[in-house]
Design a protein around this motif. Structure first.
Motif, PDB file in Angstrom:
ATOM      1  N   PHE A 133     -19.642 -30.940 -49.396  1.00  0.00           N
ATOM      2  CA  PHE A 133     -18.436 -30.662 -49.245  1.00  0.00           C
ATOM      3  C   PHE A 133     -17.356 -31.861 -49.817  1.00  0.00           C
ATOM      4  O   PHE A 133     -17.797 -33.090 -49.989  1.00  0.00           O
ATOM      5  CB  PHE A 133     -18.046 -30.737 -47.573  1.00  0.00           C
ATOM      6  N   ALA A 134     -16.222 -31.576 -50.166  1.00  0.00           N
ATOM      7  CA  ALA A 134     -15.258 -32.400 -50.484  1.00  0.00           C
ATOM      8  C   ALA A 134     -14.623 -33.080 -49.225  1.00  0.00           C
ATOM      9  O   ALA A 134     -14.689 -32.164 -47.985  1.00  0.00           O
ATOM     10  CB  ALA A 134     -13.876 -31.938 -51.154  1.00  0.00           C
ATOM     11  N   ALA A 135     -14.175 -33.897 -49.084  1.00  0.00           N
ATOM     12  CA  ALA A 135     -13.715 -34.649 -47.807  1.00  0.00           C
ATOM     13  C   ALA A 135     -12.437 -33.966 -46.964  1.00  0.00           C
ATOM     14  O   ALA A 135     -12.725 -33.488 -45.988  1.00  0.00           O
ATOM     15  CB  ALA A 135     -13.275 -36.191 -47.970  1.00  0.00           C
ATOM     16  N   GLY A 136     -11.748 -33.685 -48.007  1.00  0.00           N
ATOM     17  CA  GLY A 136     -10.485 -32.655 -47.158  1.00  0.00           C
ATOM     18  C   GLY A 136     -10.917 -31.406 -47.099  1.00  0.00           C
ATOM     19  O   GLY A 136     -10.323 -30.786 -46.208  1.00  0.00           O
ATOM     20  N   GLU A 137     -11.877 -30.581 -47.724  1.00  0.00           N
ATOM     21  CA  GLU A 137     -12.341 -29.373 -47.549  1.00  0.00           C
ATOM     22  C   GLU A 137     -13.000 -29.422 -46.250  1.00  0.00           C
ATOM     23  O   GLU A 137     -12.717 -28.248 -45.482  1.00  0.00           O
ATOM     24  CB  GLU A 137     -13.420 -29.068 -48.709  1.00  0.00           C
ATOM     25  N   ARG A 139     -19.488 -34.478 -51.867  1.00  0.00           N
ATOM     26  CA  ARG A 139     -19.613 -34.230 -53.241  1.00  0.00           C
ATOM     27  C   ARG A 139     -20.165 -35.408 -54.112  1.00  0.00           C
ATOM     28  O   ARG A 139     -20.781 -35.522 -55.305  1.00  0.00           O
ATOM     29  CB  ARG A 139     -18.551 -33.534 -54.003  1.00  0.00           C
ATOM     30  N   TRP A 140     -19.412 -36.597 -53.777  1.00  0.00           N
ATOM     31  CA  TRP A 140     -19.766 -37.945 -54.648  1.00  0.00           C
ATOM     32  C   TRP A 140     -21.361 -38.287 -54.486  1.00  0.00           C
ATOM     33  O   TRP A 140     -21.696 -39.194 -55.139  1.00  0.00           O
ATOM     34  CB  TRP A 140     -18.899 -38.932 -54.303  1.00  0.00           C
ATOM     35  N   GLU A 141     -22.122 -37.474 -53.437  1.00  0.00           N
ATOM     36  CA  GLU A 141     -23.599 -37.795 -53.558  1.00  0.00           C
ATOM     37  C   GLU A 141     -24.287 -36.997 -54.207  1.00  0.00           C
ATOM     38  O   GLU A 141     -25.496 -36.959 -54.327  1.00  0.00           O
ATOM     39  CB  GLU A 141     -24.134 -37.510 -51.996  1.00  0.00           C
ATOM     40  N   ARG A 142     -23.744 -36.284 -55.176  1.00  0.00           N
ATOM     41  CA  ARG A 142     -24.281 -35.315 -56.219  1.00  0.00           C
ATOM     42  C   ARG A 142     -25.336 -36.151 -57.057  1.00  0.00           C
ATOM     43  O   ARG A 142     -26.475 -35.518 -57.156  1.00  0.00           O
ATOM     44  CB  ARG A 142     -23.302 -34.426 -57.244  1.00  0.00           C
TER      45      ARG A 142
END
Length: 477
Positions: free
Chosen positions: A142-146, A116-119
């Motif tokens: 995706f979130a990393a934990g997701e 997600r941080w690549e949005r």
């Protein structure tokens, strides 16, 4: 598949590469893919990873519905699913694709996705559970934990986060535990053995590094072939006579603590019988503990201590390496082996939850709350005050992760007193300490709130009439 009001052009997301992708390179390192290992690149795109892996001597096949529809689709020991789930706009098809990749997996499935941080790197508008890009492609971030939870739920397998956006699912507990053991206990490196004397020296080296004599099954064939004429009792006597007892005792303590960290981490997925553990771990338990049950009890107590704020704080204040501050302990990766078992377990828990980034220099362990950050200072060894390139953090109470890049920043954070982040015996400590002492005498640390960034530091250097030449402080002309 549900009909879409636009024509998704997934094939346009495949890019050409000259070498291995980051996930493929990580899989080679983490899973220790040896020559002849069978690999399937499921959704291989233009086939760059297939070509590069073949160059490493692996038995690789690739398949892609757009670029390699005639590719050989067969089961393999390791299956790569690299940046495929992101581009599928239908959640049901996304899930089915993961199931198909898992069905072709014999040992381990490596799943890599964009996060997600690549949005901010993607131009487009919100569509469904993702983004419809300006190139008429789709991206579900995706979130990393997701990601780990999703892969576990679909495959039904226990998963381990290798790095942000990279998760491994293992067909067997033995394969997963072998992976964990390699990352917690030190790699077994054997000295070259050409004759009996050098082979005995290799056994002595193992004894001084591991704290116990090796079993025959642990030795390389080269060593066992040379030592075939020696009886076990004779080899034991020779090794004990030639070894340094102090080194052996210190190694035994380290190996015992490594075993406790391993058993504590193993508890995350349910602890199995001792026979399911890798052979070196079984032998460590037999050598350093009265029983497997006793080792597990001690590991459980170690895990419980992570909840004790006072205990964690005492471990940090008495740490043999690292810089203790009002909020956290900072340790250079070269000094990580010197911190206590509970702090090593702290860092390992975070890496399992969200993955440890491939590039990092200093790890930050918070004692106010529970969170870990991996900080990347790529020029730590050469820059007297290295600049921060990126930060990856995971909050262990919420399992949320964040990534910050300073690549485009004009006023990056930087480090001072580099020697404090290392273990005292590190060979670079004297050089870094001399610089710190010179900077203190010059008055550069009189206003600590000003020197944490590039601009503030340059102003203080100018104010004090000083400049840096490597790790030497000189008068500014």
């Amino acid at each position: 598949m549900t009909t879409q009001p636009w024509g998704s052009q997934r094939q346009r997301t495949a890019i050409g590469r000259l070498g291995l992708s980051v996930p493929a390179r990580q899989a080679v390192t983490d899973l220790q893919l040896a020559s002849g290992t069978s690999v399937l690149d499921y959704g291989c795109g233009r086939g760059a990873d297939v070509r590069s892996l073949r160059g490493l001597g692996l038995d690789v096949s690739g398949w892609d519905p757009a670029h390699q529809p005639a590719g050989e689709l067969k089961a393999a020991e390791v299956v790569l699913l690299t940046y495929v789930l992101n581009v599928i706009e239908d959640p049901a098809e996304r899930r089915q694709t993961l199931q198909n990749a898992w069905a072709h997996t014999r040992t381990a499935l490596a799943v890599a996705v964009r996060l997600r941080w690549e949005r901010n790197q993607i131009k487009g508008r919100e569509y469904g559970d993702g983004i419809l890009t300006s190139r008429n492609t789709f991206q579900h971030l995706f979130a990393a934990g997701e990601l780990r939870d999703y892969v576990e739920e679909v495959t039904g397998a226990h998963c381990v986060s290798s790095a942000p956006g990279i998760v491994y699912a293992f067909r067997s507990d033995e394969a997963r535990l072998s992976y964990l053991a390699r990352h917690i206990t030190p790699d077994e490196e054997w000295l070259a053995s050409e004759d009996t004397a050098s082979a005995v020296a290799a056994v002595v080296d193992h004894l001084e590094r591991r704290g116990r004599l090796p079993r025959l099954e642990e030795m390389p064939l080269q060593v066992t072939a040379v030592l075939g004429n020696l009886r076990p009792a004779e080899l034991n006597r020779l090794a004990q006579q030639a070894s340094d007892r102090t080194k052996v005792e210190e190694a035994a303590k380290r190996s015992a603590l490594d075993t406790l960290v391993f058993l504590a981490v193993e508890l995350f997925h349910g602890r199995g019988p001792a026979s399911s553990l890798p052979l070196p771990v079984q032998l460590d338990i037999r050598a350093f503990f009265s029983s497997y049950a006793e080792a597990c009890k001690r590991a459980d107590r170690l895990l419980m201590k992570l909840r004790d704020d006072a205990y964690v704080r005492r471990a940090m204040t008495g740490s043999a390496a690292g810089k203790f501050t009002a909020t956290a302990l900072y340790i250079h990766r070269r000094g990580l082996h010197r911190i206590s078992a509970v702090l090593r377990l702290y860092e390992h828990c975070a890496s399992i939850a969200a993955g440890r980034p491939p590039e990092w220099t200093v790890v930050k362990l918070r004692h106010q709350g529970r969170g870990v950050s991996w900080l990347d200072y790529p020029d730590f060894d050469t820059d007297p005050h290295p600049r921060l390139a990126s930060s990856y953090s995971v909050d262990l109470t919420t399992l949320k992760s964040t990534f910050l890049s300073y690549a485009n920043s004009t006023n990056r954070p930087l480090l001072h007193r580099k020697h404090e982040f290392l273990a005292p015996e590190d060979p670079d400590v004297p050089k870094y300490l001399r610089l710190t002492e010179a900077e203190v005498r010059a008055g550069l640390y009189e206003h600590p709130h000003l020197i944490g960034t590039e601009e503030g530091w340059e102003k203080e250097l100018s104010r004090c009439g000083r400049a840096l030449r490597g790790h030497r402080l000189v008068h500014r002309r």
